[in-house]
Design an enzyme around this catalytic site. Structure first.
Site: not given
Length: 304
Positions: A138-140, A239
């Site tokens: 998963i993204d930062k 997103r």
């Protein structure tokens, strides 16, 4: 060394080869492809070409990608919020701001550094030195439940479940604007943005199939709290898809409007529910990562 082969389709004639290859493979940047072209690692019908060569329909392109020299990744004693652990798997609740695995500019402080210290030698090696145990990411700035594999058998089994879309993943997000319908489905292939290489986009020419289902949980005057269910797991999928219907995630510095009235650091996205069939027992297991404090506080503000 990895050998990649491509055949140019009818609608792609006239594109520079460096752009064609970077659009076709999101793991290779345009500058890296230009380096490979200079080093004569790219051929068309067996002949070396330069970066300004324009591809033609039917061209057979071969790319030689040299093995990456992988740096030593050191274990770091970073506290982990563990939701579940046994001999095969580890489920962690990733905090905001933590990168999952080392990359350029992020060689320390990552989740991989932390799990290497926690698990010692007990991590799958399928994804190599940089991504031991990592089956998905998963993204930062996305928080929440992440699955780590502690051996290769578990990794192979769970990678197959991921490929077959049988792993249950439910995200919570707060998006800009008021969504009128109660629920919906967004379909649109996701690939590199044709102009901005740091972004993903709905890309019908070079994207991969992506499907996101959403349902409204709560509406506010200028925002909506939603649950998103992933059918596929493309980079930045939620997103990009929510932005595509005019409702970018609050705080999203890449896909949002740039306005940040709530002073958020990154997108309001949380991987809340993770469910899978255990690779050894065959039992279905489901875990819930509680909403982080910043997310709860933002909901309180919006309700006022």
């Amino acid at each position: 060394m990895e050998i990649l082969n491509y055949v140019v389709s009818d609608g792609q004639s006239g594109i520079r080869i460096d752009r064609y290859l970077s659009d076709s493979n999101e793991d290779l940047s345009r500058s890296y492809i230009q380096k490979l072209l200079k080093e004569q690692k790219v051929t068309v019908q067996g002949t070396f070409v330069k970066a300004n060569y324009k591809v033609q329909a039917g061209d057979v392109i071969t790319v030689e990608v040299p093995d990456m020299a992988e740096p030593d990744i050191l274990p770091e004693d970073i506290p982990l919020d563990i939701l579940y652990e046994d001999e095969d798997v580890l489920v962690v609740n990733k905090p905001k701001g933590m990168v999952v695995h080392p990359s350029a500019g992020h060689t320390t402080g990552t989740l991989v550094n932390a799990i290497m210290a926690h698990c010692k030698e007990n991590l799958s090696g399928i994804n190599g030195v940089l991504r031991p145990g990592i089956v998905h990411r998963i993204d930062k700035d996305t928080t929440g439940a992440l699955l780590v594999c502690k051996n290769d058998n578990a990794h192979r089994d769970l990678a197959l479940q991921l490929k077959e879309h049988s792993i249950k993943r439910r995200y919570r997000a707060i998006v800009a604007g008021v969504i009128k319908e109660e629920e919906g489905t967004i379909e649109g292939p996701i690939g590199r943005h044709p102009v901005d290489r740091k972004k993903m986009a709905i890309n019908y020419k070079n994207g991969k199939e992506a499907v996101t289902h959403y349902r409204v949980l709560e509406r506010f005057p200028n925002a909506t709290y939603v649950e998103c269910r992933l059918e596929t797991g493309r980079t930045h999928q939620i997103r990009v898809h929510m932005t595509s219907i005019g409702h970018p995630l609050l705080g999203d510095e890449v896909y949002g409007s740039g306005r940040n009235p709530y002073h958020l650091q990154g997108q309001t996205l949380h991987a809340m529910i993770l469910g899978f069939v255990h690779p050894s027992t065959g039992e279905y297991m489901e875990f819930t990562a509680p909403l982080p404090e910043y997310f709860e506080k933002l909901l309180e503000k919006l309700r006022k």
